[in-house]
Design an enzyme around this catalytic site. Structure first.
Site, mmCIF file in Angstrom:
data_model
loop_
_atom_site.group_PDB
_atom_site.id
_atom_site.type_symbol
_atom_site.label_atom_id
_atom_site.label_comp_id
_atom_site.label_asym_id
_atom_site.label_seq_id
_atom_site.Cartn_x
_atom_site.Cartn_y
_atom_site.Cartn_z
ATOM 1 N N ASP A 371 -67.474 -5.279 -13.487
ATOM 2 C CA ASP A 371 -68.776 -5.054 -12.849
ATOM 3 C C ASP A 371 -69.203 -6.327 -12.117
ATOM 4 O O ASP A 371 -68.467 -7.318 -12.119
ATOM 5 C CB ASP A 371 -69.823 -4.660 -13.902
ATOM 6 C CG ASP A 371 -70.137 -5.797 -14.848
ATOM 7 O OD1 ASP A 371 -69.492 -6.862 -14.759
ATOM 8 O OD2 ASP A 371 -71.040 -5.638 -15.690
ATOM 9 N N ASP A 373 -72.356 -9.024 -12.102
ATOM 10 C CA ASP A 373 -73.572 -9.432 -12.819
ATOM 11 C C ASP A 373 -74.378 -10.385 -11.941
ATOM 12 O O ASP A 373 -73.881 -11.457 -11.584
ATOM 13 C CB ASP A 373 -73.191 -10.131 -14.127
ATOM 14 C CG ASP A 373 -72.275 -9.272 -14.987
ATOM 15 O OD1 ASP A 373 -72.737 -8.251 -15.498
ATOM 16 O OD2 ASP A 373 -71.078 -9.631 -15.135
ATOM 17 N N ASP A 488 -75.011 -5.057 -12.487
ATOM 18 C CA ASP A 488 -76.146 -5.353 -13.368
ATOM 19 C C ASP A 488 -77.047 -6.360 -12.674
ATOM 20 O O ASP A 488 -76.595 -7.446 -12.297
ATOM 21 C CB ASP A 488 -75.657 -5.960 -14.697
ATOM 22 C CG ASP A 488 -75.071 -4.907 -15.623
ATOM 23 O OD1 ASP A 488 -75.296 -3.702 -15.386
ATOM 24 O OD2 ASP A 488 -74.382 -5.294 -16.591
HETATM 25 P P1 UTP Z 1 -69.811 -8.571 -18.883
HETATM 26 O O1 UTP Z 1 -69.731 -7.512 -19.926
HETATM 27 O O2 UTP Z 1 -70.024 -8.121 -17.494
HETATM 28 O O3 UTP Z 1 -68.498 -9.436 -19.032
HETATM 29 O O4 UTP Z 1 -70.977 -9.521 -19.318
HETATM 30 P P2 UTP Z 1 -67.737 -10.335 -17.982
HETATM 31 O O5 UTP Z 1 -67.418 -11.584 -18.700
HETATM 32 O O6 UTP Z 1 -68.482 -10.449 -16.703
HETATM 33 O O7 UTP Z 1 -66.378 -9.575 -17.796
HETATM 34 P P3 UTP Z 1 -66.008 -8.406 -16.757
HETATM 35 O O8 UTP Z 1 -65.065 -9.044 -15.828
HETATM 36 O O9 UTP Z 1 -67.232 -7.908 -16.102
HETATM 37 O O10 UTP Z 1 -65.345 -7.369 -17.602
HETATM 38 C C1 UTP Z 1 -71.166 -10.830 -18.806
HETATM 39 C C2 UTP Z 1 -71.859 -11.669 -19.815
HETATM 40 O O11 UTP Z 1 -73.208 -11.278 -19.909
HETATM 41 C C3 UTP Z 1 -73.642 -11.247 -21.218
HETATM 42 C C4 UTP Z 1 -72.439 -11.360 -22.123
HETATM 43 O O12 UTP Z 1 -72.562 -12.521 -22.884
HETATM 44 C C5 UTP Z 1 -71.267 -11.477 -21.200
HETATM 45 O O13 UTP Z 1 -70.514 -12.586 -21.541
HETATM 46 N N1 UTP Z 1 -74.388 -9.991 -21.449
HETATM 47 C C6 UTP Z 1 -73.878 -8.808 -21.047
HETATM 48 C C7 UTP Z 1 -75.604 -10.037 -22.049
HETATM 49 O O14 UTP Z 1 -76.078 -11.134 -22.398
HETATM 50 N N2 UTP Z 1 -76.294 -8.883 -22.246
HETATM 51 C C8 UTP Z 1 -75.813 -7.688 -21.877
HETATM 52 O O15 UTP Z 1 -76.482 -6.662 -22.085
HETATM 53 C C9 UTP Z 1 -74.570 -7.640 -21.254
HETATM 54 MN MN MN Z 2 -69.240 -8.707 -15.683
#
Ligand code: UTP
Ligand code: MN
Length: 564
Positions: A371, A373, A488
């Site tokens: 995704d 972020d 997100d």
């Molecule tokens: P992600 O699940 O998107 O992981 O959350 P990522 O490391 O970016 O990996 P991919 O490549 O998308 O699979 C990013 C970070 O955001 C935090 C988590 O700590 C995670 O490391 N997070 C995620 C939150 O703090 N709250 C949430 O609801 C979701």
């Molecule tokens: Mn991510």
């Protein structure tokens, strides 16, 4: 830099004599060089084998390590315990009274750094467990003759107990270093020299997660993470000596892979119908383990069966199922950059000074993600309120968004007891990304760096992403001119921005260990909103991530080295 086999790694270490320990076993003990310092290692949470290994390591280096707690102990060293836990333990097990206690209660960091320096270092406040015992507050005077030196100053990892040989043209230099059991004290880049083992351990961790077995999930995740941080490839079991966070089960898996090339338990899981089905169902946006398991027990196995069934889906799951093909294709770096630009333009329409930051895996320099972020803030605190609704509404009317679910800010002021989840206002969404725009940005990028070969010279291991790249090609080959991408959007008030950035950059295990470290070593509570010092009863504000690491007494680890 090359690494030599471990057996040859003892050069340069003072010749050992053999003596008997308190159990009557023969153990190599070096000449005691620092008699004024007496170390007692607390076994709780460290485990007996790691304790034995660290004891031998310290003795070889001329430290005096006591098997039993006694008056001659000046440093009580423990790992993952609070000061109070250690005190309680010493009182109960060793009959030590708190009042007459004069030794320093220190975290394993002091020990590992001292091993690295080859002499006992001064106890700094960051080493001390939070209960101060002596009437004077510390026993720093013991080392007044030694010069203060922080091992963490260099670019080395924070290692202890594992000997690495660095071979240069001129000489063979022996560095003895140690691996911390906290991921936030390790530097883990994307290049992984132990993929064979970490992939197997990942499967075991996933299987445990799908069985809702939190303890096993953590054990395998930690084992996998520690192997990712090693600067060498494990080729024999001795390579694992002294490495923390490797339980009996994980070691067994590694041993089997070393001997047979594969692990039968992992192979069985991969063939297991329940595992395959739950993996498939949880890959749908909005579907968790409980729901996936329920569907499995109802007899459902495939996405088509799910579509054909009369199972009631949430709005999120409906969208997840509808765009499943696109959403299971990896998101590329270019797509992430483009989405950031699109969001930036949209927020600036309403509030020009708004800051948008790409976080998550892409900030850790991953080339692909599941995704995108994005963290959004505004330098004038309060201005960000209500922004997300305006932006999402506008983008929806522009046809840029396929799905969006806004959760309001549920932050009830600073909490001393942060839960696992943050309370920021956020929007979990699915963007409709025009492939043409992606191609344009891709060409723009390529004209900047000549050809794809540039990637190779930048050291990115494209081979690691073969599978991902294939899926990208498949997605791009689809007939429609757009791709659905999970995004997100998280809104952070400016004063919490540094904490939000740290919290959303990940990795998941890095974040977990930061919080664990804060709690056990510093008696502080860390969340994506704040850091609370439970000793001083105050919140510690921070404007940057560096500031947060400093509050925690940790060496700063940049995002690219947080791929734990
Ligand atoms: P992600 O699940 O998107 O992981 O959350 P990522 O490391 O970016 O990996 P991919 O490549 O998308 O699979 C990013 C970070 O955001 C935090 C988590 O700590 C995670 O490391 N997070 C995620 C939150 O703090 N709250 C949430 O609801 C979701
Ligand atoms: Mn991510």
């Amino acid at each position: 830099m090359a690494l030599l086999p471990r057996k040859k790694r003892c050069k340069g270490i003072p010749t050992s004599t053999v003596s008997q320990d308190h159990l009557g076993r023969n153990s190599p003990v070096g000449e005691v060089k620092f008699g004024e310092v007496g170390i007692f290692l607390v076994e709780r949470r460290m485990g007996s084998s790691r304790r034995r290994f660290l004891t031998e390591l310290a003795r070889k280096k001329g430290f005096r390590v006591e098997e039993q707690m006694s008056e001659s102990v000046t440093h009580v060293v423990s790992e993952n315990n609070t000061g109070k836990e250690v005190l309680d333990l010493l009182e109960k097990r060793n009959g030590i009274s708190r009042t007459g206690f004069t030794a320093a209660l220190v975290d394993i960091a002091w020990f590992t750094e001292s091993m690295g320096a080859g002499r006992p270092l001064e106890v700094e406040s960051r080493h001390q467990l939070q209960i101060v015992l002596t009437p004077h507050g510390s026993i720093a005077g013991v080392f007044s003759r030694g010069k203060k030196k922080s091992v963490g100053e260099g670019r080395n990892q924070i290692y202890s107990g594992v000997v690495f040989l660095h071979v240069t043209r001129e000489a063979v230099a022996v560095t003895e270093v140690s691996i911390s059991s906290y991921a936030c004290q390790r530097r883990t880049v994307l290049k992984n020299k132990n993929r064979l083992f970490t992939e197997a351990l990942k499967v075991l961790a996933e299987a445990a997660e799908l069985n809702e077995s939190e303890g096993r999930y953590l054990a395998f995740s930690k084992a996998s993470s520690i192997l990712k941080s090693l600067p060498y490839t494990v080729t024999k079991m001795e390579d694992l000596q002294g490495i923390p966070s490797l339980g009996v089960h994980s070691r067994k898996v590694i041993k089997e892979i070393l001997e047979d090339g594969t692990c039968s338990e992992v192979e069985n899981i991969l063939q297991n119908e329940r595992y395959q089905t739950l993996k498939r169902f949880t890959s749908i946006f909005g579907v968790g383990v409980k729901t996936a398991d329920k569907w499995y027990r109802e007899g459902l196995r495939t996405l088509d069966e799910l579509r054909a069934s009369n199972v009631k889906l949430t709005r999120e799951q409906e969208a997840g199922l509808l765009y499943h093909n696109d959403l299971s294709a990896p998101v590329t770096r270019t797509e992430a950059d483009l989405i950031k630009q699109i969001v930036e333009r949209a927020v600036h329409k309403f509030l020009p000074a708004t800051v948008v930051t790409l976080t998550g895996g892409f900030r850790r320099e991953k080339e692909f993600g599941h995704d995108v972020d994005l963290l959004i803030t505004h330098p004038e605190e309060g201005k960000e309120e209500g922004l997300i609704c305006q932006v999402i509404n506008w983008m929806t009317t522009e046809g840029l968004i396929l799905y969006g679910d806004i959760t309001g800010n549920s932050y009830k002021g600073r909490s001393k007891d942060p839960g696992i989840f943050d309370h920021f206002e956020k929007c979990l969404s699915i963007f409709k990304l025009k492939k043409e725009l992606v191609n344009n940005l891709e060409s723009e990028k390529l004209s900047h760096c000549d050809s794809l070969a540039g990637d190779k010279t930048r050291g990115i291991d494209l081979a690691d992403h073969t599978e991902a790249a294939q899926q990208v090609t498949v997605a791009a080959a689809g007939s429609k001119d757009w791709k659905a991408v999970r995004v997100d959007l998280v809104i952070a008030p400016y004063s919490q921005y540094a904490y939000a950035l740290l919290g959303w950059t990940g990795s998941r295990l890095f974040e977990r260990d930061l919080r664990r470290y804060a709690k056990h070593s510093k008696n502080m509570s860390l969340s994506s909103h704040s850091l609370f010092d439970n000793e001083q009863n105050i919140f510690l504000p921070a404007a940057t991530e560096e500031g947060i690491f400093a509050h925690l007494g940790l060496e700063y680890i940049p995002p690219r080295e947080r791929n734990a």
